[in-house]
Enzyme design. Structure first.
Site, PDB file in Angstrom:
ATOM      1  N   THR A 124      91.553  -2.475 -28.458  1.00 39.24           N
ATOM      2  CA  THR A 124      90.542  -1.584 -27.886  1.00 39.24           C
ATOM      3  C   THR A 124      90.614  -1.574 -26.367  1.00 39.24           C
ATOM      4  OG1 THR A 124      88.143  -1.510 -27.526  1.00 39.24           O
ATOM      5  CG2 THR A 124      89.016  -3.598 -28.206  1.00 39.24           C
ATOM      6  N   ASP A 125      90.081  -0.519 -25.758  1.00 38.40           N
ATOM      7  CA  ASP A 125      90.001  -0.488 -24.286  1.00 38.40           C
ATOM      8  C   ASP A 125      88.921  -1.432 -23.766  1.00 38.40           C
ATOM      9  OD1 ASP A 125      87.747   0.946 -25.095  1.00 38.40           O
ATOM     10  OD2 ASP A 125      88.158   2.725 -23.891  1.00 38.40           O
ATOM     11  N   GLU A 126      88.059  -1.938 -24.692  1.00 40.30           N
ATOM     12  CA  GLU A 126      86.955  -2.789 -24.246  1.00 40.30           C
ATOM     13  C   GLU A 126      87.451  -4.114 -23.659  1.00 40.30           C
ATOM     14  OE1 GLU A 126      83.465  -2.781 -26.682  1.00 40.30           O
ATOM     15  OE2 GLU A 126      84.001  -0.887 -27.630  1.00 40.30           O
ATOM     16  N   TYR A 150      82.698  -9.290 -28.991  1.00 39.88           N
ATOM     17  CA  TYR A 150      83.684  -8.437 -29.662  1.00 39.88           C
ATOM     18  C   TYR A 150      84.935  -8.294 -28.796  1.00 39.88           C
ATOM     19  CZ  TYR A 150      86.049  -4.065 -30.952  1.00 39.88           C
ATOM     20  OH  TYR A 150      86.996  -3.123 -31.254  1.00 39.88           O
ATOM     21  N   LYS A 154      88.810  -9.628 -29.374  1.00 34.67           N
ATOM     22  CA  LYS A 154      89.967  -8.720 -29.442  1.00 34.67           C
ATOM     23  C   LYS A 154      90.987  -9.096 -28.358  1.00 34.67           C
ATOM     24  CE  LYS A 154      90.672  -5.593 -31.678  1.00 34.67           C
ATOM     25  NZ  LYS A 154      91.341  -5.468 -33.006  1.00 34.67           N
TER      26      LYS A 154
HETATM   27  P1  NAD Z   1      85.875  -0.975 -39.312  1.00 34.58           P
HETATM   28  O1  NAD Z   1      84.835  -2.024 -39.053  1.00 34.58           O
HETATM   29  O2  NAD Z   1      85.443   0.374 -39.775  1.00 34.58           O
HETATM   30  O3  NAD Z   1      86.954  -1.507 -40.373  1.00 34.58           O
HETATM   31  C1  NAD Z   1      87.529  -2.762 -40.280  1.00 34.58           C
HETATM   32  C2  NAD Z   1      88.112  -3.145 -41.630  1.00 34.58           C
HETATM   33  O4  NAD Z   1      88.752  -4.425 -41.463  1.00 34.58           O
HETATM   34  C3  NAD Z   1      87.056  -3.304 -42.731  1.00 34.58           C
HETATM   35  O5  NAD Z   1      87.429  -2.626 -43.914  1.00 34.58           O
HETATM   36  C4  NAD Z   1      87.010  -4.810 -42.966  1.00 34.58           C
HETATM   37  O6  NAD Z   1      86.725  -5.185 -44.299  1.00 34.58           O
HETATM   38  C5  NAD Z   1      88.414  -5.238 -42.571  1.00 34.58           C
HETATM   39  N1  NAD Z   1      88.425  -6.660 -42.201  1.00 34.58           N
HETATM   40  C6  NAD Z   1      87.612  -7.272 -41.302  1.00 34.58           C
HETATM   41  N2  NAD Z   1      87.890  -8.591 -41.266  1.00 34.58           N
HETATM   42  C7  NAD Z   1      88.909  -8.802 -42.149  1.00 34.58           C
HETATM   43  C8  NAD Z   1      89.629  -9.959 -42.557  1.00 34.58           C
HETATM   44  N3  NAD Z   1      89.306 -11.171 -42.086  1.00 34.58           N
HETATM   45  N4  NAD Z   1      90.607  -9.817 -43.478  1.00 34.58           N
HETATM   46  C9  NAD Z   1      90.910  -8.591 -43.994  1.00 34.58           C
HETATM   47  N5  NAD Z   1      90.244  -7.472 -43.652  1.00 34.58           N
HETATM   48  C10 NAD Z   1      89.256  -7.571 -42.743  1.00 34.58           C
HETATM   49  O7  NAD Z   1      86.693  -0.892 -37.948  1.00 34.58           O
HETATM   50  P2  NAD Z   1      87.420   0.360 -37.277  1.00 34.58           P
HETATM   51  O8  NAD Z   1      86.445   1.073 -36.421  1.00 34.58           O
HETATM   52  O9  NAD Z   1      88.170   1.089 -38.311  1.00 34.58           O
HETATM   53  O10 NAD Z   1      88.431  -0.392 -36.301  1.00 34.58           O
HETATM   54  C11 NAD Z   1      89.743  -0.763 -36.761  1.00 34.58           C
HETATM   55  C12 NAD Z   1      90.481  -1.439 -35.632  1.00 34.58           C
HETATM   56  O11 NAD Z   1      90.591  -0.548 -34.515  1.00 34.58           O
HETATM   57  C13 NAD Z   1      89.809  -2.698 -35.106  1.00 34.58           C
HETATM   58  O12 NAD Z   1      90.808  -3.649 -34.848  1.00 34.58           O
HETATM   59  C14 NAD Z   1      89.133  -2.240 -33.818  1.00 34.58           C
HETATM   60  O13 NAD Z   1      89.026  -3.310 -32.904  1.00 34.58           O
HETATM   61  C15 NAD Z   1      90.097  -1.175 -33.345  1.00 34.58           C
HETATM   62  N6  NAD Z   1      89.498  -0.111 -32.517  1.00 34.58           N
HETATM   63  C16 NAD Z   1      88.378   0.555 -32.949  1.00 34.58           C
HETATM   64  C17 NAD Z   1      87.863   1.592 -32.170  1.00 34.58           C
HETATM   65  C18 NAD Z   1      86.660   2.394 -32.627  1.00 34.58           C
HETATM   66  O14 NAD Z   1      86.147   3.236 -31.869  1.00 34.58           O
HETATM   67  N7  NAD Z   1      86.167   2.214 -33.857  1.00 34.58           N
HETATM   68  C19 NAD Z   1      88.456   1.923 -30.938  1.00 34.58           C
HETATM   69  C20 NAD Z   1      89.592   1.200 -30.535  1.00 34.58           C
HETATM   70  C21 NAD Z   1      90.109   0.198 -31.338  1.00 34.58           C
END
Ligand code: NAD
Length: 351
Positions: A124-126, A150, A154
């Protein structure tokens, strides 16, 4: 190619899987622990495809992770599994250390025994901290300065991934993306939460004065970028991914309100919108989140120049698609809200 996608029952992972199955010939193994944020509905349209396989596994468990990797022997990995909600990381940071740091460590250790072409670590950009209004955008070279549990978890996982690349030869590429929005986002995050509250006539709680700026990217554009990085990105590189679309939280909520007000006049949607006054009247400013970063913004010229990726959906249109999706898919989000109110409380507002 046999591609392992971790976290594929979540918001972004499921978008990547739907795209991989419907637009490529690759095999996809979806590994997810099935947490509160997971839904099988998000991959339903591809789950009967013979190229799709699901493995239930918690990456925080090292032997289960090893077993999963040995059983599917992936040729490439897109690692998205993580705890992802900032408010939850303030209420309970331990789960973030466990999933994001220990989980990534276990996965990196497990994949040392298989031959991979690429390990894309999705971040993430965070991790870069908070920009002031006149700072330049984040780039791949911006120093890390995480400020929430968080983003700190990350950031730690990004460091582990790069170290496993340098030390053990895991073919790591890291991506740092801005805020995503779109279909199948868990209804505790800001955009779906505001849509659902606005159509139900509930107050729209906005942190502080709504001045925090995010660089919003439509989720399918992010999924396309990740697939591009997986297939054509350089090993050892980092790619910053963003929508080049900075908007305050208040701008985003006002845009949503105007779309919903407009949809109220359409016979297709009017039945789904209980509230019959201008939605902006529902906006309420609430006490700010502790350590709330002011501004994130991404300079995505590297991925645009090297991989010819660019965002294709402007937020005004992406938000219309998103509002319409939530209006038409209450059978997906309604049970999640009910489950959540039974277990109360998670975050009230998302990032
Ligand atoms: P989300 O919370 O919707 O989904 C995350 C998934 O990961 C869930 O299905 C969860 O069950 C699974 N998970 C969590 N811990 C786990 C573990 N220990 N073992 C196996 N599975 C596990 O998240 P998202 O919004 O889809 O984000 C996905 C990724 O993208 C993350 O790594 C997040 O940091 C990154 N990201 C998200 C955003 C955003 O705006 N949502 C932006 C940039 C990066």
């Amino acid at each position: 190619m046999r591609i392992l996608v971790t976290g594929g029952l979540g918001f972004i992972g499921s978008s990547v899987i739907r795209k991989l199955i419907s637009e490529t010939n690759h095999e996809v193994i979806n590994l997810d622990k099935v947490s509160y944020a997971s839904t099988y509905g998000s991959v339903q349209q591809v789950s009967n495809d013979p190229r799709y396989q699901f493995i239930k596994c918690d990456l925080a468990d090292p032997s289960a992770t090893n077993e999963a990797i040995q059983s599917c022997k992936p040729q490439a990995v897109l690692h998205l599994a993580a705890e992802s909600h900032v408010d939850r990381s303030i209420d309970g940071p331990g789960a973030f250390v466990e999933a994001n740091i220990i989980g990534t460590f276990n996965l990196l250790q497990a994949v040392r025994s298989v031959e991979l072409s690429k390990f894309v670590h999705v971040s993430t950009d965070e991790v870069f901290g908070s920009l002031s209004l006149d700072d330049p955008q984040f780039t791949e070279d911006t120093p890390y300065d995480p400020r929430s549990p968080y983003s700190a978890s990350k950031a730690a996982s990004d460091h582990l991934a790069r170290a496993w690349g340098e030390t053990f030869g895991v073919p790591v590429t890291v991506t740092n993306c801005s805020n995503n929005y779109g279909a199948f986002q868990f209804p505790e995050k800001m955009i779906p939460l505001m849509i659902i509250k606005a159509i139900s006539g509930e107050p729209l709680p906005i942190y502080g004065r709504g001045e925090n700026i995010r660089d919003w990217l439509y989720v399918e554009d992010h999924a396309a970028a990740l697939i591009e990085v997986l297939l054509n990105g350089s090993v050892g590189s980092t790619y910053a991914i963003g929508g080049d679309n900075e908007k305050t939280n208040l701008d985003m909520v006002q845009l949503l309100c105007s779309i919903i007000d407009e949809r109220r006049n359409s016979s297709k949607f009017s039945d789904s919108i209980v509230h019959n006054k201008p939605c902006e009247e529902l906006i309420e400013f609430v006490e700010d989140r502790p350590g709330h970063d002011l501004r994130y913004a991404i300079d995505s010229s590297k991925i645009q120049n090297e991989l010819s990726w660019k965002p294709t959906i402007l937020p005004e249109f992406g938000l219309e698609l998103t509002v319409d999706w939530y209006l038409q898919n209450s059978e997906w989000w309604q049970p999640l809200l009910e489950e959540r109110s039974a277990t109360k409380r998670a975050g009230t507002l998302g990032s």
